[in-house]
Write a protein that holds these residues in place. Structure first.
Motif, mmCIF file in Angstrom:
data_model
loop_
_atom_site.group_PDB
_atom_site.id
_atom_site.type_symbol
_atom_site.label_atom_id
_atom_site.label_comp_id
_atom_site.label_asym_id
_atom_site.label_seq_id
_atom_site.Cartn_x
_atom_site.Cartn_y
_atom_site.Cartn_z
ATOM 1 N N LYS A 239 12.506 -4.107 -13.254
ATOM 2 C CA LYS A 239 13.107 -2.835 -13.647
ATOM 3 C C LYS A 239 14.051 -2.359 -12.545
ATOM 4 N N LYS A 240 15.030 -1.580 -12.914
ATOM 5 C CA LYS A 240 16.030 -1.108 -11.964
ATOM 6 C C LYS A 240 15.654 0.262 -11.383
ATOM 7 N N ASN A 241 14.380 0.494 -11.103
ATOM 8 C CA ASN A 241 13.957 1.756 -10.492
ATOM 9 C C ASN A 241 14.191 1.681 -8.991
ATOM 10 N N ASN A 242 14.321 2.834 -8.374
ATOM 11 C CA ASN A 242 14.431 2.829 -6.921
ATOM 12 C C ASN A 242 13.049 2.625 -6.306
ATOM 13 N N GLN B 220 9.083 2.917 -7.876
ATOM 14 C CA GLN B 220 8.188 1.759 -7.885
ATOM 15 C C GLN B 220 6.894 2.072 -7.133
ATOM 16 N N ALA B 221 7.001 2.740 -6.003
ATOM 17 C CA ALA B 221 5.809 3.108 -5.238
ATOM 18 C C ALA B 221 4.944 4.089 -6.024
ATOM 19 N N TYR B 222 5.558 5.066 -6.641
ATOM 20 C CA TYR B 222 4.817 6.041 -7.443
ATOM 21 C C TYR B 222 4.069 5.349 -8.577
ATOM 22 N N SER B 223 4.746 4.405 -9.233
ATOM 23 C CA SER B 223 4.120 3.646 -10.313
ATOM 24 C C SER B 223 2.947 2.817 -9.790
ATOM 25 N N LEU B 224 3.136 2.198 -8.641
ATOM 26 C CA LEU B 224 2.068 1.392 -8.046
ATOM 27 C C LEU B 224 0.870 2.260 -7.665
ATOM 28 N N PHE B 225 1.113 3.409 -7.053
ATOM 29 C CA PHE B 225 0.015 4.307 -6.669
ATOM 30 C C PHE B 225 -0.715 4.850 -7.897
ATOM 31 N N ASN B 226 -0.006 5.028 -9.010
ATOM 32 C CA ASN B 226 -0.663 5.461 -10.250
ATOM 33 C C ASN B 226 -1.542 4.364 -10.833
ATOM 34 N N ALA C 260 -5.006 6.407 -1.672
ATOM 35 C CA ALA C 260 -5.980 6.890 -0.691
ATOM 36 C C ALA C 260 -5.743 6.237 0.670
ATOM 37 N N LEU C 261 -5.455 4.941 0.678
ATOM 38 C CA LEU C 261 -5.162 4.253 1.944
ATOM 39 C C LEU C 261 -3.890 4.796 2.585
ATOM 40 N N PHE C 262 -2.888 5.074 1.759
ATOM 41 C CA PHE C 262 -1.637 5.639 2.269
ATOM 42 C C PHE C 262 -1.891 6.978 2.953
#
Length: 113
Positions: free
Chosen positions: A19-22, A26-32, A39-41
């Protein structure tokens, strides 16, 4: 390309990594998808902030206690040399020796995080 090729728009929409997301999306999607990563972050950010705060307080108190810059630099150098020396002795000699006689999960209970 053809409908089945990886570069086709319909295929890219179904593969998350293409996908062409910034990077933030992508990080927000991964954390979801993986809440433990969030929690680790947070844990890493908090520990880094606390580490910086403790270091700042240490340097401030040291500057008050030892006003001469060259004496303070010498004392700090010796202090960090001792800390690193003791850490190296534990890392390369004591912990491997303990691991021969104990299981690792027992030793981890006594290690600071």
């Amino acid at each position: 390309g053809t409908k089945d090729s990886p570069s086709s728009p319909s295929t890219n929409a179904t593969i998350p990594c293409l996908k062409k997301n910034n990077i933030f999306q992508q990080a927000y999607s991964l954390f979801n998808r993986v809440p433990v990563l969030g929690a680790l972050f947070v844990e890493v950010i908090i520990s880094q902030c606390l580490s910086s705060l403790v270091n700042y307080i240490y340097l401030y108190k040291l500057k008050v206690a030892i006003t001469d810059d060259s004496l303070r630099a010498g004392w700090s150098g010796k202090f960090y040399a001792w800390i690193n020396g003791v850490s190296g002795i534990f890392q390369f000699f004591i912990i491997p020796l303990l691991l021969k006689h104990c299981e690792a999960h027992r030793i981890w209970l006594f290690m600071p995080s």
